[in-house]
Design an enzyme around this catalytic site. Structure first.
Site, mmCIF file in Angstrom:
data_model
loop_
_atom_site.group_PDB
_atom_site.id
_atom_site.type_symbol
_atom_site.label_atom_id
_atom_site.label_comp_id
_atom_site.label_asym_id
_atom_site.label_seq_id
_atom_site.Cartn_x
_atom_site.Cartn_y
_atom_site.Cartn_z
ATOM 1 N N ASP A 220 0.695 -1.256 0.761
ATOM 2 C CA ASP A 220 -0.129 0.524 -0.092
ATOM 3 C C ASP A 220 0.834 1.033 -0.049
ATOM 4 O OD1 ASP A 220 -1.730 1.724 0.821
ATOM 5 O OD2 ASP A 220 -3.461 -0.104 1.023
ATOM 6 N N HIS A 243 2.331 2.108 -3.386
ATOM 7 C CA HIS A 243 1.359 3.238 -3.810
ATOM 8 C C HIS A 243 1.715 4.374 -4.062
ATOM 9 C CE1 HIS A 243 -2.742 0.519 -3.557
ATOM 10 N NE2 HIS A 243 -1.614 -0.141 -4.206
#
Ligand SMILES: *[C@@H]1O[C@H](CO)[C@@H](O)[C@H](O)[C@H]1NC(C)=O
Ligand SMILES: *[C@@H]1O[C@H](CO)[C@@H](O)[C@H](O)[C@H]1NC(C)=O
Ligand SMILES: *[C@@H]1O[C@H](CO)[C@@H](O)[C@H](O)[C@H]1NC(C)=O
Ligand SMILES: *[C@@H]1O[C@H](CO)[C@@H](O)[C@H](O)[C@H]1NC(C)=O
Ligand SMILES: CC(=O)N[C@H]1CO[C@H](CO)[C@@H](O)[C@@H]1O
Length: 396
Positions: A220, A243
Site C-alpha cells: 500500500d 502505492h
C-alpha cells in the site's frame, strides 16, 4: 547514591523474581529478564519487564538492548509512559517477531506494539521488527479479527527511529499519532506487493516530522500523510512496490481533516500503483495546502502525478470537499506504466487552486500509448513541460 541505585535495582529484581543489573552505560539486556530469544518461546513478559526497568525505575537504566543473533517472539504490548527518565532507548540488534494470528491472544486491539505517552523515545540499531503479516493478509475480516498495525507511537514527542528494518506488518508498519518533533531515518520497510493495507509509514496529527534516507516497498502507500499533520519533510526515500507517497486520504465519511506544509524531495518511486499524490473523499471538509513534490524520479509508476478528489467514488457527494491549494510538482521525471502521467481530478464544487507544474518529463513505458494529462476543475500553471503536454489547467 551507589547504594540507592543498588537497592532500587534489588527491589525491582525481587518484584520481577529475577536478578538483573544495569551495565555501566545505563543499559540492560533483554536476556536478563528471562527472555529466551530462540524464535519459539513467548518472550512477551520479559519484554514488558525490560520496558518497566527502563521506564519506571528512578535513576535506573534508560536503554533496553535486544541482542543480535536471536529472535524474540513477542505478543501484543502496551508500552506506556510517562517514563521516569527524560529519554529512553530501545536498541534493537536482533529480531523481534510478532506471534502469528493463530497464537494471538490479546484482547481486541488493532495494535501489536503500542508506545503511548513516551517522550524522547529513541529506537535504533540494525535489527528487525517482523509483524508476521502472512498469517493476517489472507483474512481481511473486520472487528476483533482485523489485522493490527505493527507499531504505533502515540503522543511520543521527540521520537527518533533510526536504522531499523520493519517487515511483513499485518497492517500499517509504523503509525505516528499525535506526536511532535519526530525523526525517522535509515529505516527499511518491506512487505510483498500483494499484502493488503500494509502502509509503510502513516502520520496522523503529527507535527514537525523529518523522514529521510528510507527504503520502503509494501502493498500500500509507502508513506501516507493523514489528517491533522503539518510541517513534514520527506527526502531521499526509495519507494516501491506500493502505492507511492500520499497526502491523505482526507475527509472520509464527511470528516474535517487538514494537512499542510509538506515537502517531499529527492525520492524515487519505482513500480508503484500511484506515485506522488493528494487524495480526498468527496463530501469531506478541511484543506490540503502548501504541499510540494520536487526532484522525483518515477519508474514505471501507474499514475505518477495525481490529485484525486473523488477517492473511492466516481462523483461528488453533497457539494462539500476538502479544499486543495498551493500544490507544487516540480522536476518529476521518468516513466509511467499507464498512459495517464498527470491526473488532476479536483472537486466539482471547489476547484483546486494554485497548482504548479514545473519541469515535468514523464513518458509512457509503452511508447505505443503516449502519456497524457487530464484535469477536472484544476487551476494553476504549467511551466517547462516536456511530456506529457499539459494544456488542461485553467488560469487561477
Ligand atoms: C524542513 O526543511 C526546511 C527547509 O530545509 C527546514 O527549514 C525545516 O526546519 C524542516 N522541518 C523539519 C520538521 O525537518
Ligand atoms: C538523493 O537520494 C538518494 C537515495 O535515494 C541518495 O543516494 C542521494 O545522495 C540523494 N541526493 C541528495 C542530493 O541528497
Ligand atoms: C525498479 O524496480 C525493479 C523491480 O523491483 C528493479 O529490478 C529495478 O532495479 C528498479 N530500478 C531502479 C532504478 O531502482
Ligand atoms: C510496468 O508495470 C506494468 C504494470 O504495473 C507491468 O506489467 C510491467 O511489467 C512493468 N514494466 C517494467 C519494465 O517493469
Ligand atoms: C466506488 C468505490 O471504489 N467504492 C469502494 C469504496 O471503498 C469500499 C471499502 O473500502 C469498497 O468496498 C467500495 O467498493
Amino acid at each position: 547514591m551507589e547504594s540507592l541505585v543498588t537497592s532500587t535495582l534489588l527491589i525491582l529484581s525481587i518484584a520481577s523474581c529475577m536478578l538483573w543489573v544495569a551495565n555501566g552505560d545505563g543499559s540492560v539486556n533483554l536476556l536478563n529478564f528471562g527472555a529466551k530469544g530462540d524464535g519459539q518461546s513467548d518472550d512477551t513478559q520479559a519484554f514488558q519487564e525490560g520496558w518497566d526497568a527502563i521506564c519506571k525505575s528512578n535513576n535506573g537504566p534508560n536503554t533496553l538492548v535486544v541482542p543480535a543473533g536471536r529472535t524474540f517472539v513477542i505478543g501484543q504490548l502496551w508500552l506506556s509512559g510517562p517514563c521516569k527518565s527524560n529519554s529512553v532507548q530501545i536498541q534493537i540488534l536482533g529480531n523481534i517477531q510478532a506471534l502469528t494470528k493463530a497464537n494471538w491472544k490479546g484482547p481486541c486491539s488493532r495494535r501489536w506494539l503500542s508506545f503511548r505517552g513516551v517522550n524522547n523515545l529513541h529506537i535504533n540499531g540494525q535489527g528487525t521488527i517482523d509483524g508476521q503479516g502472512q498469517s493476517w493478509w489472507e483474512n481481511t475480516n473486520g472487528g476483533c479479527n482485523a489485522a493490527p498495525t505493527a507499531t504505533v507511537y502515540e503522543r511520543c514527542d521527540g521520537l527518533k527511529i533510526d536504522g531499523i528494518t520493519y517487515k511483513n506488518g499485518p497492517k500499517f508498519h509504523l503509525h505516528v499519532v499525535h506526536s511532535e518533533d519526530v525523526s525517522i531515518s535509515n529505516v527499511n520497510i518491506f512487505a510483498p506487493q500483494h499484502s493488503h493495507n500494509t502502509d509503510g509509514i502513516d502520520l496522523t496529527n503529527a507535527r514537525q516530522v523529518n523522514i529521510h534516507d528510507c527504503t520502503i516497498g509494501t502493498g500500500d502507500d509507502c508513506i501516507a500523510i493523514k489528517g491533522g499533520t503539518r510541517f513534514v519533510n520527506i527526502s531521499n526515500v526509495i519507494c516501491g512496490p506500493g502505492h507511492g507517497i500520499s497526502v491523505g486520504s482526507l475527509g472520509e465519511g464527511g470528516e474535517e481533516e487538514s494537512v499542510n506544509d509538506v515537502n517531499v524531495w529527492n525520492c524515487t518511486i519505482n513500480g508503484t500503483f500511484g506515485g506522488v499524490k493528494v487524495k480526498t473523499w468527496p463530501g469531506g471538509k478541511g484543506h490540503a495546502n502548501a504541499i510540494s513534490f520536487k526532484h522525483i524520479t518515477v519508474i514505471n509508476a501507474s499514475f505518477p502525478v495525481m490529485i484525486d478528489q473523488h477517492y473511492n467514488h466516481s462523483s461528488d457527494q453533497g457539494g462539500s470537499a476538502v479544499r486543495v491549494s498551493d500544490i507544487t510538482f516540480s522536476d518529476v521525471h521518468g516513466t509511467c506504466s499507464s498512459d495517464q502521467a498527470v491526473i488532476l481530478d479536483c472537486s466539482d464544487s471547489i476547484a483546486c487552486s494554485n497548482i504548479k507544474l514545473d519541469q515535468i518529463n514523464i513518458k509512457a513505458s509503452n511508447p505505443s500509448r503516449p502519456a497524457i494529462a487530464k484535469c477536472n476543475n484544476a487551476k494553476g500553471t504549467a511551466t517547462d513541460i516536456l511530456s506529457p503536454s499539459i494544456t488542461c489547467l485553467s488560469s487561477s
